[in-house]
Design an enzyme around this catalytic site. Sequence first.
Site, PDB file in Angstrom:
ATOM      1  N   ASP A   1      -6.247  -7.195   3.856  1.00  0.00           N
ATOM      2  CA  ASP A   1      -7.400  -6.573   3.213  1.00  0.00           C
ATOM      3  C   ASP A   1      -8.309  -7.647   2.618  1.00  0.00           C
ATOM      4  O   ASP A   1      -9.527  -7.657   2.830  1.00  0.00           O
ATOM      5  CB  ASP A   1      -6.909  -5.606   2.134  1.00  0.00           C
ATOM      6  CG  ASP A   1      -8.041  -4.838   1.476  1.00  0.00           C
ATOM      7  OD1 ASP A   1      -8.961  -4.415   2.208  1.00  0.00           O
ATOM      8  OD2 ASP A   1      -8.012  -4.685   0.245  1.00  0.00           O
TER       9      ASP A   1
ATOM     10  N   LYS B   1       3.394 -15.165   1.848  1.00  0.00           N
ATOM     11  CA  LYS B   1       3.703 -16.027   0.706  1.00  0.00           C
ATOM     12  C   LYS B   1       5.217 -16.209   0.661  1.00  0.00           C
ATOM     13  O   LYS B   1       5.894 -15.734  -0.265  1.00  0.00           O
ATOM     14  CB  LYS B   1       3.173 -15.381  -0.586  1.00  0.00           C
ATOM     15  CG  LYS B   1       1.658 -15.450  -0.745  1.00  0.00           C
ATOM     16  CD  LYS B   1       1.162 -16.794  -1.247  1.00  0.00           C
ATOM     17  CE  LYS B   1       1.520 -17.003  -2.708  1.00  0.00           C
ATOM     18  NZ  LYS B   1       1.104 -18.369  -3.170  1.00  0.00           N
TER      19      LYS B   1
ATOM     20  N   ASP C   1     -12.059  -9.354   4.333  1.00  0.00           N
ATOM     21  CA  ASP C   1     -13.358  -9.348   3.636  1.00  0.00           C
ATOM     22  C   ASP C   1     -13.916 -10.769   3.571  1.00  0.00           C
ATOM     23  O   ASP C   1     -15.116 -10.996   3.766  1.00  0.00           O
ATOM     24  CB  ASP C   1     -13.227  -8.801   2.208  1.00  0.00           C
ATOM     25  CG  ASP C   1     -13.530  -7.306   2.123  1.00  0.00           C
ATOM     26  OD1 ASP C   1     -13.374  -6.624   3.156  1.00  0.00           O
ATOM     27  OD2 ASP C   1     -13.917  -6.835   1.035  1.00  0.00           O
TER      28      ASP C   1
ATOM     29  N   TYR D   1       0.822  -1.216   0.000  1.00  0.00           N
ATOM     30  CA  TYR D   1       0.000   0.000   0.000  1.00  0.00           C
ATOM     31  C   TYR D   1       0.859   1.271   0.000  1.00  0.00           C
ATOM     32  O   TYR D   1       0.411   2.321  -0.440  1.00  0.00           O
ATOM     33  CB  TYR D   1      -0.905   0.041   1.240  1.00  0.00           C
ATOM     34  CG  TYR D   1      -2.244  -0.634   1.054  1.00  0.00           C
ATOM     35  CD1 TYR D   1      -2.329  -1.953   0.647  1.00  0.00           C
ATOM     36  CD2 TYR D   1      -3.421   0.059   1.311  1.00  0.00           C
ATOM     37  CE1 TYR D   1      -3.552  -2.578   0.496  1.00  0.00           C
ATOM     38  CE2 TYR D   1      -4.653  -0.557   1.168  1.00  0.00           C
ATOM     39  CZ  TYR D   1      -4.713  -1.871   0.754  1.00  0.00           C
ATOM     40  OH  TYR D   1      -5.933  -2.475   0.617  1.00  0.00           O
TER      41      TYR D   1
ATOM     42  N   ASP E   1      -2.602 -17.983   0.460  1.00  0.00           N
ATOM     43  CA  ASP E   1      -3.624 -18.582  -0.410  1.00  0.00           C
ATOM     44  C   ASP E   1      -4.241 -19.814   0.266  1.00  0.00           C
ATOM     45  O   ASP E   1      -5.461 -19.997   0.267  1.00  0.00           O
ATOM     46  CB  ASP E   1      -3.047 -18.923  -1.801  1.00  0.00           C
ATOM     47  CG  ASP E   1      -1.796 -19.803  -1.751  1.00  0.00           C
ATOM     48  OD1 ASP E   1      -1.172 -19.906  -0.662  1.00  0.00           O
ATOM     49  OD2 ASP E   1      -1.438 -20.388  -2.793  1.00  0.00           O
TER      50      ASP E   1
HETATM   51  C1  IPM Z   1     -10.409  -1.502   3.969  1.00  0.00           C
HETATM   52  C2  IPM Z   1     -10.692  -0.854   2.648  1.00  0.00           C
HETATM   53  C3  IPM Z   1      -9.583   0.145   2.361  1.00  0.00           C
HETATM   54  C4  IPM Z   1      -8.310  -0.634   2.183  1.00  0.00           C
HETATM   55  C5  IPM Z   1      -9.837   1.083   1.179  1.00  0.00           C
HETATM   56  C6  IPM Z   1     -11.128   1.825   1.299  1.00  0.00           C
HETATM   57  C7  IPM Z   1      -8.682   2.049   0.992  1.00  0.00           C
HETATM   58  O1  IPM Z   1     -10.851  -1.808   1.664  1.00  0.00           O
HETATM   59  O2  IPM Z   1     -10.264  -0.783   4.974  1.00  0.00           O
HETATM   60  O3  IPM Z   1     -10.352  -2.728   4.012  1.00  0.00           O
HETATM   61  O4  IPM Z   1      -8.019  -1.141   1.099  1.00  0.00           O
HETATM   62  O5  IPM Z   1      -7.584  -0.743   3.172  1.00  0.00           O
HETATM   63 MG    MG Z   2     -10.888  -3.813   2.385  1.00  0.00          MG
END
Ligand code: IPM
Ligand code: MG
Length: 368
Positions: free
Chosen positions: A249, A192, A253, A142, A225
């Site tokens: 990230d 990884k 999710d 990032y 993975d």
């Molecule tokens: C998160 C989001 C952020 C990230 C975005 C909105 C920049 O997806 O907080 O998980 O990628 O970190």
């Molecule tokens: Mg995210």
Amino acid sequence: MANPSLLILAGDGIGPEVMDEVKKVISWMGSARGIHFDVSEDLVGGCAYDAHGTPLTDATMAKAQEVDAVLLGAVGGPKYDKLDFSVKPERGLLRLRKEMDLFSNLRPAQCFDALADFSSLKRDVVAGLDIMIVRELTSGVYFGEPRGIFKEGNERVGINTQRYTESEIARVAKSAFELARRRNNKVCSMEKANVMESGILWRDVVTEVHQRDYQDVELSHMYADAGAMQLTRWPKQFDVIVTDNLFGDLLSDLAAMLTGSLGMLPSASLGAPMANGRPKAMYEPVHGSAPDIAGQGKANPIACILSFAMALRYSFDMGDEAARVEKAVEKVLADGLRTADLLGPEGGSPIGTAAMGDAIIAALNETL
Ligand code: IPM
Ligand code: MG
């Protein structure tokens, strides 16, 4: 002593709607529990760009550095898609994380029993699930340099750099081990190392920190993975997962969806202790700004409310009050109250954002 201070940055899309419900909980803490906060508000993301031409002004950044905790809603929206990268709404969020040095991002994935049938996985795989992803938040791909889109011969090349120093890995590993000690004492580190040097270093440093100070905690390693696969196969094998910024990230999710809805998941982003002993901290729901439903009063405020509960626990050492908020959320879910995102394929009639907030306040009153 002065009241603890909060800076609310509600942001874009559904951010302001869900944050309105958090404000109800903040005032409830004052009126019902005598716990008062000094609350200020400001802009971040697209709305800050509209007002000031930047997704985060220096003045707002300075305020964020001064308060005890920042509560953030969400940033971004299609209106801002065409903006130059440097002023995109997300840059405001990333600047907060970076300049406050919030290196440890705690993302719990907890499955509320009332929602276990709503997960895309089978009930027995997710019921009672309680895992914590610790995502490194201030480094990695990032932020690594060089980055950019460059010309190479007659074509363009896009470059991002995965970069981790030993100290960056060590401090997030330490926070994961500390957390594990207060939970089920297990850490799984994901990278990884089979293809990335930064992954080899990650594994080395996590192992060193473990050897040195945390041998009482059970440590395992997994390629990220395979970790994704194991998370969907049998997530209950995990307690704390520690991983880098990008893998974190993605995996967070994935873990969030195990619990039924992204609308349920809070997060805490923590840095080093400030002069008053509290960590630098920002709390935000894992979900985004959901532009498709923004302004309709439909959004689920629970992730944002649970993020405030995390603030009570991690910034203000009020674990009992945090548990009270979590209990109230559990109660309304058990009572069958659902925002639209929590309705299964069989449907039902959803309640709106404000009604969900009010129901949580009513459930809080019952805890007194
Ligand atoms: C998160 C989001 C952020 C990230 C975005 C909105 C920049 O997806 O907080 O998980 O990628 O970190
Ligand atoms: Mg995210």
